[in-house]
Each structure stands twice: as C-alpha cells, then as structure tokens.
Design a protein around this motif. Sequence first.
Motif, PDB file in Angstrom:
ATOM      1  N   VAL A 130      -0.174   2.707   7.878  1.00  0.00           N
ATOM      2  CA  VAL A 130      -0.476   1.434   7.073  1.00  0.00           C
ATOM      3  C   VAL A 130      -1.603   1.832   6.030  1.00  0.00           C
ATOM      4  O   VAL A 130      -1.515   0.847   4.972  1.00  0.00           O
ATOM      5  CB  VAL A 130      -0.864   0.367   7.943  1.00  0.00           C
ATOM      6  N   GLU A 131      -2.565   2.654   6.176  1.00  0.00           N
ATOM      7  CA  GLU A 131      -3.531   2.826   4.911  1.00  0.00           C
ATOM      8  C   GLU A 131      -3.117   3.773   4.094  1.00  0.00           C
ATOM      9  O   GLU A 131      -3.310   4.764   3.683  1.00  0.00           O
ATOM     10  CB  GLU A 131      -4.752   3.612   5.776  1.00  0.00           C
ATOM     11  N   LEU A 132      -2.321   2.865   3.045  1.00  0.00           N
ATOM     12  CA  LEU A 132      -1.825   3.583   1.801  1.00  0.00           C
ATOM     13  C   LEU A 132      -2.757   3.983   0.886  1.00  0.00           C
ATOM     14  O   LEU A 132      -3.391   3.162   0.428  1.00  0.00           O
ATOM     15  CB  LEU A 132      -0.457   2.812   1.382  1.00  0.00           C
ATOM     16  N   PRO A 133      -2.745   5.105   0.138  1.00  0.00           N
ATOM     17  CA  PRO A 133      -3.569   5.254  -1.071  1.00  0.00           C
ATOM     18  C   PRO A 133      -3.132   4.610  -2.105  1.00  0.00           C
ATOM     19  O   PRO A 133      -1.661   4.495  -2.392  1.00  0.00           O
ATOM     20  CB  PRO A 133      -3.696   6.773  -1.013  1.00  0.00           C
ATOM     21  N   GLY A 134      -3.653   4.551  -3.120  1.00  0.00           N
ATOM     22  CA  GLY A 134      -3.334   4.334  -4.747  1.00  0.00           C
ATOM     23  C   GLY A 134      -3.327   2.664  -4.664  1.00  0.00           C
ATOM     24  O   GLY A 134      -3.401   1.670  -3.611  1.00  0.00           O
TER      25      GLY A 134
END
Length: 296
Positions: free
Chosen positions: A122-126
């Motif tokens: 769930v910890e998507l970058p960007g």
Amino acid sequence: MLAGRIDGFLAYLRGERGYSPSTVEHYAHGLARLAEYAEELGLARWSELEGDQVQSLLAREHRQRGYSPSTLRALASAWRSFFRWLAREGEVTTNPALGLRTPKLRRKLPQVLDADEMAQLVELPGDDAEAVRDRALLELLYSSGLRVSELCGVRWRDFDSDGAMLRVTGKGSKTRLVPVGSKARAALVALREQDRCGDDDPLVRGARGGPLTPNGVRARLKRRAQEQGVWKRVYPHLMRHSCASHLLESSGDLRSVQELLGHADIGTTQIYTHLDFQHLAKVYDSAHPRAKRKAG
C-alpha cells in the motif's frame, strides 16, 4: 408454466430482495436445470415434483458435471428458496428441496498478506495522478475490508472525512457505516483535492470518469502488487481477508469484525479465528520449551 414461475421468482429476487445481477444469474442457472429435469419427468406443475426426484437431480449434477460440494450446496439453496416462494404464492404445499443431502463442504482458510507484505503493497511511491488514485484505492480496501462491489458503488457523498466513516451498501442492499483509518483518510482527502470531485462522483473512478469496475480494481491490484514486489496473487478479497485477520489478531473482538465486514452470520466471521489459531500454533511450536522438536 414451469419456466414462467421461475421468471416470477427471479423478478422477486431483483425487485423485493434487491439481489445483485450476478446472484440472480446464478439462481437462474440452477433453476433452469431444475426445470429441464422436471420436463424430462413429464411434470406439468411444480407441485408434482417430489423430494427423491430433486435428490436424484443433485446426484446427477455431481456425477455427470463434476460439480464441487460448494456448487451443489448453492444449487440446493436456490431450489429451497424457490419452493419457499412457491409456497407463499400458494402453488405448493411442501418443499421437496428441504431434505436434500449435499456433500460435506471442506472450508478452505482464506489466504492473507502479513503486515509487512501489506505495508509493502500500500505504500506506493510518487505523487502523479495515478499513484494518488491507486494509493487511495489500496489504503481504503485494507482499512475498511470492503467487498469489491461495495468499493465500486460508493460516492463522495458517502464519505465523512471529519468523522472518518464511510457508508457502503452490501449484500441484500443493506447499508452500514465502516471506519476509515488515518492513512486511508489522508489518501482519500488527497484524491479528492486532486480530482476536484463532487458529492455525486464515484469515489474510485475509471479512465473515463465513471465508477471503476470490479475487473478494473482487480487489474490495478495485480499490477501494483507486481510493481511493489509482492509476489503473492493479490485480489480485492485478499485485502478484505487481510484486514479482518489483522484486526482479529490484534483485538480478539469477533463481533466488531463481523460488523465491519457486514456478515449476517457470525459463523462466516469465525473462519478468521482459525487463521489466528494457526499463527498461534506456529509460534507455540517454535517457541515453547516443551514443544520444540528434538534435532534428528
């Protein structure tokens, strides 16, 4: 005559019971098989069908079509519901599907992601538009344990940002309020600011601005899991299973998890206790002095 009563029952399921199109389709398929069988027997009315004949059909479906125990149980349930409706309509006096014997269902434990795998997912970058949308999608699925149909049906008017609650419509058109965690709330607030959504807009939108479809949700989850290095098969119900399992493992509060998930029967929720006990057994076997295996 036989098919006409099936049409009336399906209309009842759609109109009065509020069943989803997919559920009605499953009922229609099972009842079509029952009607074909009744016609093979030369029956003109549903009241002429007897219990042993219905049992024979169920056995034939298992033998010839290779239906699984869960499919056979679903067929039997559809037939029982149909005859209950016919009884209320005054067309039958007995329910020939009441005593049906079905194979014992072996319940499979649902797969889950552990807490580390879920954080990795769930910890998507960007901060690009797509990342903001997908981060909100993932955080909400994990935060609130939604069914994919519930997720696709919510609109911004259903989200109370101040109270961190979301109103969803589940099975049987029943509505319930579910909590939204702080991470999911922040992701949703960022999404609304980015997309400048109105109250009637879908919470999760597809490429053309309409509600994201269940297949669209599945495709996004699969792609993001691969990008994030989570190599298990990730799908919407896995997020729901993981949410329930992690909550129960931490709190032990089965009733609250039942309310969150919208389960009518607490027995459905209890499967997550088996996951918890499975985890406990592994910890016990590895840590308890009297449980450790002796080296070969």
